[in-house]
Write a protein that holds these residues in place. Structure first.
Motif: not given
Length: 250
Positions: A56-57, A72-74, A79-80, A103-104
């Motif tokens: 995922f971006g 978690l998303l990082r 991307e961000r 990380g983003p």
């Protein structure tokens, strides 16, 4: 139930008599020391499942609270990452405690999940532990906002835990909590919306499909199975139609 750094019963009572937003502003400094924070025992299996779906971006954490899902998303986005919540207090804690390192980048945005200020901006949206703050009639709007925030081919993902049966003490505890909350909201203003039994999976899946998503259920095997063999928890992966946009493309 709570650590020494958590809120006292008096503080919880004051928060419960406030509005939902004000209650979380008050709870924010101690939130991570309560059972209300999504534990790593749930976050880790969700992350592992998402790693098989990505890459995922850009990622969006809807109702991010103090940032457990944002962290978690990082790990699954390149991307961000953006955390959005309506509580300024929760966002303040999230911004101060967000871990540094590779990380983003992470942005924090104050907004209501029923009126997200994003259109076609993310490849992945997640949410943890927040759906009890929305009445069933609000689900279509909530899911429509998540759908609009995603790029074509993007995913909206969140875990759902199998409800306890009537032979479990937890069944009656949650039933009693929801009943008490309904009485509280009938007699007291402002309302504090928090229910545990207003997110049944069949209705959720119907509302997701009505919002334009196709839906897949992925068992979270690490969380075990019930006595009847069904998974104790599943990851709902709702996908917006269309070809995914390559990372970095506009």
């Amino acid at each position: 139930m709570f650590t020494a750094q958590g809120p006292t019963l008096t503080e919880l009572a004051v928060q419960a008599l406030s509005s939902t937003r004000r209650g979380y502003d008050l709870l924010a400094p101690a939130f991570d020391h309560t059972p209300f924070r999504t534990p790593d025992a749930i976050l880790d299996p969700v992350r592992e499942a998402l790693e098989t779906v990505g890459p995922f971006g850009a990622g969006l954490d809807i109702c991010c609270g103090t940032g457990a899902g944002t962290a978690l998303l990082r790990r699954v986005c390149t991307e961000r990452v953006t955390g959005v919540d309506f509580s300024a207090g929760m966002l303040d804690v999230a911004a101060r405690t967000s871990p540094a390192g590779p990380g983003p980048r992470v942005d924090w945005v104050q907004a209501d999940a029923r009126a997200l200020p994003f259109r076609g901006a993310f490849d992945l949206a997640v949410s943890f532990g927040a759906f009890g703050h929305f009445l069933p009639a609000e689900r279509p709007l909530l899911f429509a906002q998540a759908h609009a925030a995603l790029r074509p081919g993007g995913c909206f993902a969140f875990p759902v835990v199998a409800p306890p049966g009537p032979d479990s003490w937890l069944y009656w505890a949650l039933l009693g909590f929801d009943a008490a909350m309904r009485v509280r909201n009938a007699l007291w203003r402002p309302r504090f919306v928090m229910y545990y039994r207003t997110f049944p999976l069949p209705g959720v899946l119907a509302d997701l499909r009505a919002a334009g998503f196709s839906v897949e259920l992925v068992p979270l095997a690490a969380l075990g199975r019930r006595d009847d063999g069904a998974p104790r928890a599943r990851l709902v992966i709702a996908r917006r139609a269309g070809r995914p946009v390559p990372s970095g493309a506009s």
